[in-house]
Design a protein around this motif. Structure first.
Motif, PDB file in Angstrom:
ATOM      1  N   GLU A 243       0.989  -1.361   0.042  1.00 27.66           N
ATOM      2  CA  GLU A 243       0.060   0.049   0.222  1.00 27.66           C
ATOM      3  C   GLU A 243       0.967   1.537  -0.606  1.00 27.66           C
ATOM      4  N   LEU A 244       1.759   1.499   1.118  1.00 25.24           N
ATOM      5  CA  LEU A 244       2.782   2.624   0.520  1.00 25.24           C
ATOM      6  C   LEU A 244       3.634   2.747   0.112  1.00 25.24           C
ATOM      7  N   LEU A 245       3.780   1.589  -1.082  1.00 25.81           N
ATOM      8  CA  LEU A 245       4.700   1.609  -2.467  1.00 25.81           C
ATOM      9  C   LEU A 245       4.098   2.091  -3.643  1.00 25.81           C
ATOM     10  N   ALA A 246       2.527   1.666  -3.157  1.00 20.15           N
ATOM     11  CA  ALA A 246       1.626   2.213  -4.582  1.00 20.15           C
ATOM     12  C   ALA A 246       1.753   3.652  -4.303  1.00 20.15           C
ATOM     13  N   HIS A 247       0.957   3.833  -3.334  1.00 18.47           N
ATOM     14  CA  HIS A 247       1.152   5.223  -2.515  1.00 18.47           C
ATOM     15  C   HIS A 247       1.990   6.316  -2.890  1.00 18.47           C
ATOM     16  N   THR A 248       2.932   6.071  -3.035  1.00 23.19           N
ATOM     17  CA  THR A 248       3.814   7.491  -2.705  1.00 23.19           C
ATOM     18  C   THR A 248       4.729   8.349  -4.105  1.00 23.19           C
ATOM     19  N   ARG A 249       4.638   8.931  -3.683  1.00 25.25           N
ATOM     20  CA  ARG A 249       5.539  10.350  -5.183  1.00 25.25           C
ATOM     21  C   ARG A 249       6.495   9.475  -5.597  1.00 25.25           C
ATOM     22  N   SER A 250       7.505   8.932  -4.871  1.00 22.85           N
ATOM     23  CA  SER A 250       8.935   7.811  -5.068  1.00 22.85           C
ATOM     24  C   SER A 250       9.350   7.327  -4.107  1.00 22.85           C
ATOM     25  N   LEU A 251      10.316   6.652  -4.372  1.00 27.50           N
ATOM     26  CA  LEU A 251      10.914   5.188  -3.927  1.00 27.50           C
ATOM     27  C   LEU A 251      12.091   5.879  -3.892  1.00 27.50           C
ATOM     28  N   LEU A 252      12.821   5.982  -2.721  1.00 26.46           N
ATOM     29  CA  LEU A 252      14.007   7.035  -2.468  1.00 26.46           C
ATOM     30  C   LEU A 252      14.915   5.178  -2.582  1.00 26.46           C
ATOM     31  N   VAL A 253      16.063   5.460  -3.210  1.00 30.01           N
ATOM     32  CA  VAL A 253      17.398   4.607  -3.479  1.00 30.01           C
ATOM     33  C   VAL A 253      18.639   4.741  -3.188  1.00 30.01           C
ATOM     34  N   PRO A 254      19.122   5.690  -2.388  1.00 36.71           N
ATOM     35  CA  PRO A 254      19.883   6.881  -2.765  1.00 36.71           C
ATOM     36  C   PRO A 254      21.594   5.992  -1.672  1.00 36.71           C
ATOM     37  N   GLY A 255      21.168   4.549  -1.815  1.00 39.23           N
ATOM     38  CA  GLY A 255      22.698   4.554  -1.711  1.00 39.23           C
ATOM     39  C   GLY A 255      22.790   2.874  -2.061  1.00 39.23           C
ATOM     40  N   ALA A 256      23.434   1.683  -1.633  1.00 35.12           N
ATOM     41  CA  ALA A 256      23.788   0.095  -2.787  1.00 35.12           C
ATOM     42  C   ALA A 256      22.508   0.089  -1.821  1.00 35.12           C
ATOM     43  N   CYS A 257      22.073  -1.388  -2.520  1.00 40.74           N
ATOM     44  CA  CYS A 257      20.828  -2.317  -2.445  1.00 40.74           C
ATOM     45  C   CYS A 257      20.794  -3.366  -0.965  1.00 40.74           C
ATOM     46  N   ALA A 258      20.343  -3.241  -0.208  1.00 36.47           N
ATOM     47  CA  ALA A 258      21.218  -4.559   0.811  1.00 36.47           C
ATOM     48  C   ALA A 258      20.733  -5.963  -0.404  1.00 36.47           C
ATOM     49  N   ASP A 259      20.315  -6.327  -1.208  1.00 39.14           N
ATOM     50  CA  ASP A 259      20.064  -7.530  -2.116  1.00 39.14           C
ATOM     51  C   ASP A 259      20.687  -6.540  -3.407  1.00 39.14           C
ATOM     52  N   ALA A 260      21.848  -7.408  -4.424  1.00 38.96           N
ATOM     53  CA  ALA A 260      21.652  -7.442  -5.031  1.00 38.96           C
ATOM     54  C   ALA A 260      21.032  -6.994  -5.795  1.00 38.96           C
ATOM     55  N   GLY A 261      19.792  -7.298  -6.595  1.00 39.84           N
ATOM     56  CA  GLY A 261      18.935  -8.070  -7.626  1.00 39.84           C
ATOM     57  C   GLY A 261      17.885  -6.576  -6.998  1.00 39.84           C
ATOM     58  N   GLY A 262      17.977  -6.373  -6.586  1.00 44.45           N
ATOM     59  CA  GLY A 262      17.173  -4.709  -5.812  1.00 44.45           C
ATOM     60  C   GLY A 262      16.001  -4.762  -6.126  1.00 44.45           C
ATOM     61  N   MET A 263      15.416  -5.962  -5.307  1.00 45.65           N
ATOM     62  CA  MET A 263      13.982  -6.175  -4.741  1.00 45.65           C
ATOM     63  C   MET A 263      12.778  -4.190  -4.874  1.00 45.65           C
ATOM     64  N   ASN A 264      13.910  -4.212  -4.196  1.00 46.50           N
ATOM     65  CA  ASN A 264      12.750  -2.417  -3.306  1.00 46.50           C
ATOM     66  C   ASN A 264      12.443  -2.186  -4.684  1.00 46.50           C
TER      67      ASN A 264
END
Length: 340
Positions: A243-264
């Protein structure tokens, strides 16, 4: 085909990385079962596939404990596999590299998906003793430190399709979202600074490991200093996360992803949500600038993009449909299995 999936146990890897592996194992198992394969899962009971012909070998699924306790449980899981390994046509490991000495004596082909970064000085000595082991990367950059291994494919994470109706309109989001582990490598401090300068609230969905509690407290203090409106939400139920992800203006990914595949990042694409990320090689593999997000080089660029992403949410969704569906992931793994 008779396929065994050997899942990582909770607590053996960072939370975001475990969540990614859990999703891959579940989605891949469901896809394989739907195509008539016989899938056996070695892992926590909650990873079972409802309605599928999946046998679950339950493991202790508590989320706390000393590292040596998790090592003991993971080794016990491998021992359970050894007792019935001859039943399978293919064994698929999702457990980093702890299984390699054991796997070399298996009576059937096996493959390992690599979820985290590899380092030549740390992983090279073990891998050099098992150069024949088949590996699958979740990003191309993972291969660079050890290019001489038996890499079979790079297979992106696949997610089930979410209803188009769940995609919010671009003007609906009145907050920014950070959804990752709270750790120095994921750079929550930069996300807080971005939110403070835009004046938009920042929702933080993620947990800090016991080793990162000091960093967590520093981030709370950093939010106060920046005058940012930051809500630390902790580890949320899956429905609330979506729900949060669908309605946010943007997802911020300022650093490396915690998993290499970038699930978020892939989850954001499935919701039609733009991602604002630093321009790194890993992010270039997942984000097409101006299509499913914005790639920036500094905080000033991130602030500008956060204020107006100028990205079509329908175009974000198209990136998911073209690159990150379960069907594509299952197709790719079937090809790997057949080639072992």
């Amino acid at each position: 085909m008779r396929i065994a999936h050997i899942a990582a146990l909770p607590g053996t890897v960072a939370s975001a990385s475990y969540r990614a592996r859990e999703a891959v194992v579940r989605n891949l198992s469901e896809g394989l079962v739907s195509r008539g394969h016989e899938v056996t899962l070695f892992g926590p009971a909650q990873l079972g596939v409802p309605g599928g012909d999946v046998i679950v070998h339950a493991s202790d699924d508590h989320t706390h404990g000393r590292g040596d306790e998790w090592l003991t449980r993971q080794l016990a899981q491998l021992q359970s596999l050894a007792q019935c390994a001859s039943h399978f046509d293919v064994i698929h490991f999702h457990t980093d590299l702890i299984h390699l000495p054991f796997a070399a004596r298996l009576p059937c082909p096996y493959v390992t998906t690599v979820y985290g970064p590899l380092r030549a000085e740390e992983h090279g000595p073990l891998l050099s003793q098992h150069p024949e082991t088949a590996l699958v990367s979740t990003s191309a950059i993972q291969r660079r430190p050890i290019p001489w291994m038996n890499w079979r494919a790079t297979i992106r994470y696949g997610l089930p399709a979410r209803p188009i109706a769940s995609i919010a309109r671009a003007s609906d989001g009145d907050y920014l979202l950070f959804m990752d582990d709270i750790a120095p490598g994921t750079s929550l401090d930069i996300a807080i600074s971005i939110a403070g300068r835009t004046g938009l609230p920042l929702m933080v969905s993620g947990v800090a490991s016991p080793d990162d509690r000091t960093y967590y407290r520093q981030m709370v203090a950093h939010g106060h200093r920046c005058g940012a409106d930051v809500a630390f939400l902790g580890d949320l139920p899956e429905s609330r996360r979506w729900e949060l992800l669908a309605h946010t203006r943007s997802l911020l990914v300022p650093g490396a992803c915690a998993d290499a595949g970038g699930m978020n990042i892939i989850e954001a694409a499935s919701c039609g949500t733009p991602v604002i990320a630093m321009r790194t090689e890993a992010h270039l593999e997942l984000i097409v600038d101006g299509v499913n997000g914005r790639l920036v080089t500094d905080v000033d660029g991130a602030v500008q993009a956060a204020a107006d992403p100028n990205v079509s949410r329908e175009a974000c969704r198209c990136v998911y449909e073209q690159r990150f569906t379960c069907e594509r992931m299952v197709d790719a793994y079937e090809q790997v299995y057949e080639g072992l």
